[in-house]
Write an enzyme that holds these catalytic residues in place. Structure first.
Site, PDB file in Angstrom:
ATOM      1  N   ARG A  11       0.836  -1.212   0.000  1.00 13.29           N
ATOM      2  CA  ARG A  11       0.000   0.000   0.000  1.00 13.29           C
ATOM      3  C   ARG A  11       0.864   1.253   0.000  1.00 13.29           C
ATOM      4  NH1 ARG A  11      -2.213  -4.170  -0.454  1.00 13.29           N
ATOM      5  NH2 ARG A  11      -4.371  -4.681   0.121  1.00 13.29           N
ATOM      6  N   ALA A  38       5.957  10.912  24.190  1.00  8.74           N
ATOM      7  CA  ALA A  38       4.747  11.097  23.390  1.00  8.74           C
ATOM      8  C   ALA A  38       5.058  11.168  21.893  1.00  8.74           C
ATOM      9  CB  ALA A  38       4.025  12.359  23.853  1.00  8.74           C
ATOM     10  N   ASN A 130      12.332  19.254  26.028  1.00  9.54           N
ATOM     11  CA  ASN A 130      13.055  20.405  26.580  1.00  9.54           C
ATOM     12  C   ASN A 130      13.968  21.002  25.519  1.00  9.54           C
ATOM     13  OD1 ASN A 130      16.128  19.518  27.219  1.00  9.54           O
ATOM     14  ND2 ASN A 130      14.751  17.757  27.457  1.00  9.54           N
ATOM     15  N   PHE A 131      14.173  22.324  25.618  1.00  7.93           N
ATOM     16  CA  PHE A 131      14.939  23.010  24.590  1.00  7.93           C
ATOM     17  C   PHE A 131      16.441  22.864  24.781  1.00  7.93           C
ATOM     18  CE2 PHE A 131      10.949  25.013  23.473  1.00  7.93           C
ATOM     19  CZ  PHE A 131      11.060  25.087  22.094  1.00  7.93           C
ATOM     20  N   CYS A 170      18.265  27.251  10.847  1.00 13.47           N
ATOM     21  CA  CYS A 170      18.202  26.225  11.896  1.00 13.47           C
ATOM     22  C   CYS A 170      17.206  26.646  12.969  1.00 13.47           C
ATOM     23  CB  CYS A 170      19.583  25.991  12.498  1.00 13.47           C
ATOM     24  SG  CYS A 170      20.127  27.295  13.640  1.00 13.47           S
ATOM     25  N   CYS A 185       4.051  19.916  29.403  1.00  9.67           N
ATOM     26  CA  CYS A 185       2.915  18.999  29.546  1.00  9.67           C
ATOM     27  C   CYS A 185       2.582  18.761  31.011  1.00  9.67           C
ATOM     28  CB  CYS A 185       3.240  17.663  28.866  1.00  9.67           C
ATOM     29  SG  CYS A 185       3.529  17.800  27.092  1.00  9.67           S
TER      30      CYS A 185
END
Length: 340
Positions: A11, A38, A130-131, A170, A185
């Protein structure tokens, strides 16, 4: 490609931009997913089912009950067994597709190991929360010339973009360090479908890249709010000349001084402490069992302290101190029970 594999991916190969040639390219590709929470569980599930030849997943955490609402590869057995997320994901996904290499690594991604983890990969995907880690991935990818597919989800909002060295700006060109929303979250919640949408957009861009469908790339940082029915695309412009990553190529996140051995995990009432030495989990389980309620598994030791906090020891020398965001308090507890 064998008849059996042609049937399995039939498929997907019927979709003209991929076809048989594109499917072969996917089988010869390797991707790194940083963070199997997540976003990462959705990404890994898509890639394993799509037939990408090598899916490497790295995560520093273990499965807890609060994860099950949105982290689709995990179940209640994983919570009871305190399985590291990378291990639980690998166990699930190996049963989905035995024709590819599924690799789960329990580790914190740092300046010391990021290049080794990226070795042999074709692109890197953001499944983090997290950044600090995102900027580390961003800088390492632009230094090594690998695409970085960013994704974030919180509350009812999502954001994603694919950054390609020498072709696009970037992440730093859009978001400067310290300019995040400050929401996580764990402080404002997140809707499960938002996570699925963000990760699916990330996965689609990865499939385009790995099958050489450059004409189909989305040249923007896309953000949306599914609850309020908003969508906004910030189109790519030229990279900023003074950007420390894609402009001056200083790559600040790759400097060892930019990283601390103690990190507060925002919104989670958890502090991570790197002791700098590996743990013999069996030995530490026995040692701490005399003074606290201890659960020992092949992957970690979880210690419920009489003070109220919880320590989680990993083989690589990391300790999560759960129940506090006070770095001094965390260091005191680790020093008291583990030693620094």
């Amino acid at each position: 490609m064998t008849d059996r594999l042609e049937e399995r991916y039939s498929r997907q190969m019927l979709f003209a931009p991929i076809g048989k040639e594109g499917q072969q390219k996917l089988q010869n590709s390797a991707v790194l997913i940083v963070g199997i929470g997540a976003l990462g569980t959705v990404l890994a599930n898509h890639f394993v089912r799509a037939g990408i030849g090598h899916v490497r997943m790295v995560d520093r955490d273990y499965v807890e009950a609060s994860n099950l609402q949105r982290q689709l590869l995990f179940d209640e057995d994983d919570v009871r067994e305190c399985l590291p997320k990378a291990v639980a994901a690998q166990q699930k996904l190996q049963k989905v597709n035995s024709d590819i290499k599924v690799e789960g690594i329990v580790a914190d991604v740092t300046v010391e190991n990021i290049h080794e983890l990226m070795e042999g990969m074709d692109l890197v995907l953001d499944g983090t929360d997290n950044f600090q880690t995102r900027f580390l991935i961003n800088d390492a990818c632009f230094q090594m010339g690998l695409p970085f597919i960013y994704g974030g989800a919180v509350s009812s909002r999502g954001m994603t973009a694919m950054f390609i060295p020498e072709k696009t700006p970037c992440l730093r060109c859009f978001i400067q360090e310290g300019q995040g929303s400050g929401q996580t979250c764990d402080t404002v919640g997140v809707l499960g479908p938002v996570v699925d949408i963000v990760a699916s957009f990330q996965a689609i861009e990865a499939l385009k890249y790995l099958t050489d469908n450059e004409q189909a790339y989305r040249h923007s940082l896309m953000s949306f709010d599914v609850w309020r029915n908003h969508r906004y695309d910030m189109n790519f412009a030229a990279a900023k000349a003074n950007c420390p990553t894609c402009g001056t190529k200083a790559f600040p996140a790759l400097h060892p001084a930019a990283h601390d051995s103690v990190t507060s995990l925002c919104g989670r009432e958890t502090v991570q402490v790197h002791t700098g030495r590996p743990f013999d989990l069996s030995e530490w389980g026995k040692r701490l069992d005399r003074i606290a309620d201890v659960q020992t598994t092949p992957f970690l030791v979880r210690v419920q302290l009489t003070e109220g906090e919880r320590l989680v020891l990993f083989k690589d020398g990391r300790v999560l101190v759960q129940g506090t965001e006070d770095v001094s308090r965390a260091k005191t507890l680790v020093s008291k029970y583990i030693g620094l």
